[in-house]
Every structure is written in structure tokens, then in C-alpha cells.
Design an enzyme around this catalytic site. Sequence first.
Site, short mmCIF file in Angstrom:
data_model
loop_
_atom_site.label_atom_id
_atom_site.label_comp_id
_atom_site.label_asym_id
_atom_site.label_seq_id
_atom_site.Cartn_x
_atom_site.Cartn_y
_atom_site.Cartn_z
N HIS A 1 54.63 27.41 -6.11
CA HIS A 1 55.57 27.36 -7.24
C HIS A 1 56.15 25.94 -7.31
O HIS A 1 56.25 25.25 -6.29
CB HIS A 1 56.71 28.34 -7.03
CG HIS A 1 56.30 29.77 -7.17
ND1 HIS A 1 57.21 30.77 -7.46
CD2 HIS A 1 55.11 30.40 -7.04
CE1 HIS A 1 56.59 31.94 -7.51
NE2 HIS A 1 55.31 31.74 -7.26
N GLU B 1 59.15 24.89 -7.53
CA GLU B 1 60.31 24.69 -6.66
C GLU B 1 59.90 24.46 -5.20
O GLU B 1 60.42 23.57 -4.53
CB GLU B 1 61.26 25.90 -6.71
CG GLU B 1 61.76 26.24 -8.09
CD GLU B 1 60.95 27.32 -8.79
OE1 GLU B 1 61.57 28.19 -9.43
OE2 GLU B 1 59.70 27.31 -8.69
N CYS C 1 62.47 32.56 -8.56
CA CYS C 1 62.10 33.89 -8.10
C CYS C 1 62.72 34.15 -6.72
O CYS C 1 63.39 33.27 -6.15
CB CYS C 1 60.58 34.00 -8.03
SG CYS C 1 59.86 33.06 -6.65
N CYS D 1 61.58 31.41 -4.12
CA CYS D 1 62.13 30.09 -4.40
C CYS D 1 63.65 30.06 -4.26
O CYS D 1 64.22 29.08 -3.78
CB CYS D 1 61.70 29.63 -5.79
SG CYS D 1 59.91 29.42 -5.93
#
Length: 172
Positions: free
Chosen positions: A73, A75, A103, A106
Site C-alpha cells: 500500500h 502508506e 486501512c 496502514c
Amino acid sequence: MDSSRPTLPCPFEKVFPSQLQRDDEFYMWQAYNLAIDAWRQDEVPIGAVIELNGEIIAAAHNQRDSTRDPTAHAEILALGQAAKAVGDWRLTGATLYVTKEPCPMCSGATLMSRLKRVVYAVPDPKMGCLGGATDLNGLPQSNHHLEIARGVLEKPSLELIRAYFKLKRLED
């Protein structure tokens, strides 16, 4: 990413704000531009930058499909870059700017890295964990809490994400 599939054309243009005013919008535009890069690589268009003392120390976009890595991801990738840049896993004083609410994975990583702030554009009522579906930052037993700013450049970021998924559904 399936290289035999043509990449969806991205109808959005990057935005280049003045370098003279480095505020939340400035850094979020940088994250937005990375989200466009993600789209152009057939990745979900989410971008993230990490700022420390007025400088961007990390910048990434989603790369789950191209790397076949569920943790790739924006992040997580940016947090790794930032930790390397400062030489410590503690990112004290740094701010994460991301185009969509983090999410569970993260959100947990933002807390564990000891960021000062998280600024996100689009809330995620289904999977967001900094105020959307739940709020990991609000756990009273946590030894660290983030400052949160929501909705910075929400409209253009939401338009980008919605357009991507609309075209993806048409492609399938």
C-alpha cells in the site's frame, strides 16, 4: 499486473502547486499526483507522501498488483522510505498525507511509527481505521496518538478513485 492487458487511460492531469506555500493542500497535491502515477501503472490510485520539517522525505503509490504483495500500500511503502531516510523507525514530528483513509494495516503502521499527524483526503466508511469504519487512534490504552486532519482535497481525490473503478468495471 497482467502485462497483456492494456492500461486504462487516465483522464486526470497532475497538479503542480506553488512551492512557496507548503501547507496541507500542497503536500496532498503531491500525494494526488502519485495516485495518478498509480493509475497509469494500472494500480488502485492511492498516493502518499511523508513530510518532515517542510521537506518530503518519502513518496509512494499503491503497488499491490505490480509487486503481487498485499502489503504494498502507498502508506506502507512511504513509511519504509521515511524510516530509511531518517535512520529510525520512529518518525517523530513527521506527517503522512494520503489520498484515502488508511486501512487497518496502514492505520496500525502509522501509530506504530510514531508519526505526529495523518492527513487524508477521502474517508473510507468500510475499511478506514482512523475514523471511518473504526478509529484505532482512539484506543485509550494506546501509548501513542496521532493528530488527524480529514477531507483535504477530498473532492478531486474522490473523483479520481471513483473514475478509476468505474472504468475498471466497464473493462471487466
